[in-house]
Motif scaffolding. Sequence first.
Motif, PDB file in Angstrom:
ATOM      1  N   ILE A 143      12.153 -43.689  21.671  1.00 22.63           N
ATOM      2  CA  ILE A 143      11.515 -43.453  20.380  1.00 22.63           C
ATOM      3  C   ILE A 143      12.404 -43.983  19.264  1.00 22.63           C
ATOM      4  O   ILE A 143      13.526 -43.528  19.073  1.00 22.63           O
ATOM      5  CB  ILE A 143      11.240 -41.956  20.186  1.00 22.63           C
ATOM      6  N   ASN A 144      11.906 -44.966  18.515  1.00 19.41           N
ATOM      7  CA  ASN A 144      12.678 -45.552  17.425  1.00 19.41           C
ATOM      8  C   ASN A 144      12.354 -44.853  16.114  1.00 19.41           C
ATOM      9  O   ASN A 144      11.607 -45.373  15.287  1.00 19.41           O
ATOM     10  CB  ASN A 144      12.361 -47.039  17.302  1.00 19.41           C
ATOM     11  N   VAL A 145      12.858 -43.663  15.947  1.00 19.08           N
ATOM     12  CA  VAL A 145      12.648 -42.933  14.692  1.00 19.08           C
ATOM     13  C   VAL A 145      14.008 -42.701  14.052  1.00 19.08           C
ATOM     14  O   VAL A 145      14.823 -41.942  14.570  1.00 19.08           O
ATOM     15  CB  VAL A 145      11.933 -41.591  14.931  1.00 19.08           C
ATOM     16  N   THR A 146      14.277 -43.393  12.973  1.00 17.93           N
ATOM     17  CA  THR A 146      15.541 -43.231  12.258  1.00 17.93           C
ATOM     18  C   THR A 146      15.329 -43.717  10.840  1.00 17.93           C
ATOM     19  O   THR A 146      14.273 -44.269  10.511  1.00 17.93           O
ATOM     20  CB  THR A 146      16.669 -44.028  12.948  1.00 17.93           C
ATOM     21  N   SER A 147      16.309 -43.504  10.001  1.00 20.09           N
ATOM     22  CA  SER A 147      16.215 -43.953   8.614  1.00 20.09           C
ATOM     23  C   SER A 147      17.601 -43.907   8.005  1.00 20.09           C
ATOM     24  O   SER A 147      18.538 -43.338   8.577  1.00 20.09           O
ATOM     25  CB  SER A 147      15.250 -43.065   7.813  1.00 20.09           C
ATOM     26  N   PHE A 148      17.739 -44.531   6.857  1.00 22.84           N
ATOM     27  CA  PHE A 148      18.999 -44.455   6.130  1.00 22.84           C
ATOM     28  C   PHE A 148      19.194 -43.022   5.609  1.00 22.84           C
ATOM     29  O   PHE A 148      18.273 -42.407   5.083  1.00 22.84           O
ATOM     30  CB  PHE A 148      18.992 -45.423   4.948  1.00 22.84           C
ATOM     31  N   PHE A 149      20.403 -42.501   5.797  1.00 21.93           N
ATOM     32  CA  PHE A 149      20.797 -41.191   5.266  1.00 21.93           C
ATOM     33  C   PHE A 149      19.788 -40.103   5.657  1.00 21.93           C
ATOM     34  O   PHE A 149      19.372 -39.287   4.829  1.00 21.93           O
ATOM     35  CB  PHE A 149      20.950 -41.242   3.742  1.00 21.93           C
ATOM     36  N   ARG A 150      19.404 -40.099   6.940  1.00 20.15           N
ATOM     37  CA  ARG A 150      18.464 -39.078   7.409  1.00 20.15           C
ATOM     38  C   ARG A 150      19.135 -37.703   7.321  1.00 20.15           C
ATOM     39  O   ARG A 150      20.265 -37.523   7.736  1.00 20.15           O
ATOM     40  CB  ARG A 150      18.055 -39.387   8.857  1.00 20.15           C
ATOM     41  N   GLU A 208      15.796 -20.535  25.209  1.00 19.00           N
ATOM     42  CA  GLU A 208      14.394 -20.942  25.139  1.00 19.00           C
ATOM     43  C   GLU A 208      14.050 -21.434  23.732  1.00 19.00           C
ATOM     44  O   GLU A 208      13.343 -22.426  23.561  1.00 19.00           O
ATOM     45  CB  GLU A 208      13.498 -19.766  25.517  1.00 19.00           C
ATOM     46  N   LEU A 209      14.564 -20.720  22.713  1.00 22.80           N
ATOM     47  CA  LEU A 209      14.311 -21.149  21.346  1.00 22.80           C
ATOM     48  C   LEU A 209      14.944 -22.508  21.066  1.00 22.80           C
ATOM     49  O   LEU A 209      14.353 -23.359  20.394  1.00 22.80           O
ATOM     50  CB  LEU A 209      14.860 -20.101  20.360  1.00 22.80           C
ATOM     51  N   GLN A 210      16.171 -22.696  21.599  1.00 19.62           N
ATOM     52  CA  GLN A 210      16.825 -23.988  21.410  1.00 19.62           C
ATOM     53  C   GLN A 210      16.029 -25.098  22.068  1.00 19.62           C
ATOM     54  O   GLN A 210      15.838 -26.181  21.513  1.00 19.62           O
ATOM     55  CB  GLN A 210      18.254 -23.931  21.980  1.00 19.62           C
ATOM     56  N   SER A 211      15.569 -24.825  23.297  1.00 16.65           N
ATOM     57  CA  SER A 211      14.769 -25.829  24.004  1.00 16.65           C
ATOM     58  C   SER A 211      13.478 -26.118  23.253  1.00 16.65           C
ATOM     59  O   SER A 211      13.051 -27.261  23.123  1.00 16.65           O
ATOM     60  CB  SER A 211      14.472 -25.333  25.422  1.00 16.65           C
ATOM     61  N   THR A 212      12.840 -25.033  22.728  1.00  9.12           N
ATOM     62  CA  THR A 212      11.606 -25.221  21.957  1.00  9.12           C
ATOM     63  C   THR A 212      11.877 -26.028  20.694  1.00  9.12           C
ATOM     64  O   THR A 212      11.090 -26.900  20.315  1.00  9.12           O
ATOM     65  CB  THR A 212      11.019 -23.842  21.592  1.00  9.12           C
ATOM     66  N   ASN A 213      13.013 -25.749  20.056  1.00  8.83           N
ATOM     67  CA  ASN A 213      13.376 -26.489  18.855  1.00  8.83           C
ATOM     68  C   ASN A 213      13.553 -27.968  19.155  1.00  8.83           C
ATOM     69  O   ASN A 213      13.097 -28.834  18.415  1.00  8.83           O
ATOM     70  CB  ASN A 213      14.661 -25.904  18.264  1.00  8.83           C
ATOM     71  N   GLU A 214      14.246 -28.254  20.273  1.00  6.13           N
ATOM     72  CA  GLU A 214      14.421 -29.643  20.664  1.00  6.13           C
ATOM     73  C   GLU A 214      13.079 -30.293  20.976  1.00  6.13           C
ATOM     74  O   GLU A 214      12.832 -31.452  20.630  1.00  6.13           O
ATOM     75  CB  GLU A 214      15.359 -29.733  21.867  1.00  6.13           C
ATOM     76  N   ASN A 261       8.001 -34.157  16.858  1.00  5.94           N
ATOM     77  CA  ASN A 261       7.945 -34.596  15.468  1.00  5.94           C
ATOM     78  C   ASN A 261       8.271 -36.076  15.358  1.00  5.94           C
ATOM     79  O   ASN A 261       7.616 -36.821  14.627  1.00  5.94           O
ATOM     80  CB  ASN A 261       8.920 -33.765  14.627  1.00  5.94           C
ATOM     81  N   GLU A 262       9.296 -36.511  16.104  1.00  2.00           N
ATOM     82  CA  GLU A 262       9.642 -37.920  16.073  1.00  2.00           C
ATOM     83  C   GLU A 262       8.551 -38.772  16.719  1.00  2.00           C
ATOM     84  O   GLU A 262       8.262 -39.881  16.279  1.00  2.00           O
ATOM     85  CB  GLU A 262      10.985 -38.138  16.766  1.00  2.00           C
ATOM     86  N   GLU A 263       7.939 -38.246  17.784  1.00  2.00           N
ATOM     87  CA  GLU A 263       6.837 -38.975  18.391  1.00  2.00           C
ATOM     88  C   GLU A 263       5.677 -39.119  17.410  1.00  2.00           C
ATOM     89  O   GLU A 263       5.076 -40.192  17.277  1.00  2.00           O
ATOM     90  CB  GLU A 263       6.365 -38.250  19.644  1.00  2.00           C
ATOM     91  N   LEU A 264       5.350 -38.005  16.714  1.00  2.00           N
ATOM     92  CA  LEU A 264       4.268 -38.060  15.733  1.00  2.00           C
ATOM     93  C   LEU A 264       4.603 -39.023  14.594  1.00  2.00           C
ATOM     94  O   LEU A 264       3.730 -39.733  14.096  1.00  2.00           O
ATOM     95  CB  LEU A 264       4.008 -36.660  15.172  1.00  2.00           C
ATOM     96  N   GLN A 265       5.879 -39.034  14.209  1.00  2.00           N
ATOM     97  CA  GLN A 265       6.278 -39.960  13.154  1.00  2.00           C
ATOM     98  C   GLN A 265       6.118 -41.399  13.607  1.00  2.00           C
ATOM     99  O   GLN A 265       5.672 -42.262  12.857  1.00  2.00           O
ATOM    100  CB  GLN A 265       7.727 -39.697  12.741  1.00  2.00           C
ATOM    101  N   SER A 266       6.497 -41.647  14.898  1.00  2.00           N
ATOM    102  CA  SER A 266       6.324 -42.992  15.450  1.00  2.00           C
ATOM    103  C   SER A 266       4.855 -43.378  15.483  1.00  2.00           C
ATOM    104  O   SER A 266       4.471 -44.492  15.101  1.00  2.00           O
ATOM    105  CB  SER A 266       6.925 -43.044  16.858  1.00  2.00           C
TER     106      SER A 266
END
Length: 660
Positions: free
Chosen positions: A108-115, A498-504, A510-515
């Motif tokens: 997934i190529n999701v990045t930006s300047f100063f993210r 579980e919360l950490q995994s859900t967060n990840e 979110n990055e997939e949707l952004q892509s």
Amino acid sequence: MPDDSAAPDPVDLEDDIADGSDDEDRSAPDDADSSTGDPGPEDAAFEALVAFLAETRAFDFTGYKRPSLQRRVRHRMQTVGITSFDVYHDYLQANPDEFVALFNTILINVTSFFRDRESWEYLADRVLPTLLHRSAPEPIRVWSAGCSAGQEAYSLAIVLAEAIGVEAFRERVKIYATDVDEDALAYARQATYSDREMASVPAEFRDKYFDTGSSGATFRPDLRRSVIFGRNDLTRDAPISRIDLVTCRNTLMYLNAETQARVVGRLAFALRPEGVLFLGKAEMLLNHADTFQPIELKRRFFRRAATAVAEPLVLSPSHGVVPRRTSVDELNLLRAHALTASTVAQLVVDADGYLSVANARALELTGLSARDIGRKFSDLDLSFRPVELRPYLESARESRSPRSLRDVAWNRGPSGPGSPRFVDIEFVPMQDERGRSAGTLLVLTDVSRYQLVQDELEQATKQLQAASEELQSTNEELETTNEELQSTVEELETTNEELQSTNEELETMNEELQSMNDELQGANDELRERSAEVASLNTFMRSILGSMNFAVVVVDRELTVRVWNELAEDLWGVRTDEAVGTHLLNLDIGLPVGELRPLLRNAMAGDGGRAEMHVSAINRRGRPVELSVSVAPLEIPDDVQRGALVVMRPGVPTAGGVAD
């Protein structure tokens, strides 16, 4: 830092990338570990596909979380119209070009300047000053791991150039940017970005560090030479060494726990002592406290934990050699002085049973005097009081092996019977150079203080035993409470993981949707351009039809009206929205449309060109009108007839017109 024997060999990317190429924030795939239990047929087919990719293309996705990895592969499968992993496996074998499209979908190529702007501000204001002060005036080495299209690497370059100045940046800074995606690396090496990609760059940085051209904004070439891009797989390849700052943002969240631990160990190995690790907002390092310590947990900055370095072994110097005395008298005198000065009571009974030697400590402890030396040992009170010593003395002499007595209550000596002591007595047989018995050495060690400590210890033990019994019930209650608390802690830890995994997972989605949003945005822009072109053409056609001074009707192959201009409305009294979509022969107008049927049939059959006839009709006002009606076939460039053009104008048909 991991032990050198276990860690991978460090790699300096300057040696591997001699051409000065580069790379930016490309994350690997994703998600949660596969569930326990026997895998089903679909899971087995998916694992076979992952193994196939590793064997044939050297892309090892086995360490990535399965849910999002499957989701990305399914997304590509839907694009090519395949629903089964087995079928897609065969499709990859038959279509080698599909590998590129699959990898571009997975990575997934999701990045930006100063993210995450606040984190970059914290880096510039709080982290870099300390880091630069510690490393001055040494070179500064930075590693952007998983750099994707290069925005993060150039963001680091801008922040460092602002911190130390452009000249010092060119002299001291090396930024190594790595990723597994060669296409992303190629794009990053160009260092040219579109206006949309530059939207997150502050205006002052855009003017200072980018040159704007027709193709976009290009990073300054003089600073670009300090940014080196290269391919590196964090899960397999050796890390870069001697790094001051590592940025690995939103890459670990795609890996399972085992692979994360391995990658974190490599990042720790890459860092210098007190080096800094900068992670993405979905990554926490909860299980790596022994490797990294948080600097600012909210913004995901960590410092490599200090590693204890073993002190070098210091060898003590060899002992000097005591020169051998040549005088026997001096040597005997020295031995006598040593025996006399000894703090351990020692007596010597010779082979004939006479007390021959007693040092000062022995005389004090036993109550003997110098007059007793030379007397028969068995005649002395010491031999049987306070304990019988003669049997032990005889046994040691006959067996030629030591004997001992422990914790003998001793009430002899100047202190008198009121102050008993306790001694340990050793009977050590002595032999001459010929192996014959030379007598027996008696060593009396005062252990009264040890006995006192033992008594006190026994008393304390009894008290502790009583206290232990009192505390036993309390301890049992505490154990019960502790077990309950332990259970609660384990539940909380499980919930936290579980919360950490859900967060990840959410961050990944979110990055997939952004892509996908970027893809839809591009398609929307293209559709908007096409719509504008069609609207322009429609306006142009309406303008042409409206400028004609005669009625025009266009019908398709089924004689359904497709075009009905304004003069046709005025002539027959039927609006365009009423006429369009209606069969021409079904229109209730004053035109004898049945007479036009032969001309329309010929036009559809392609049996001729334009045909014309004269008809009498009644217009919308109910007045008779004479019309010249011409019918021409409507063709497209591939010569397939799609309809007919009907033109109606007042007047008499031209000579050569065709009448029914």
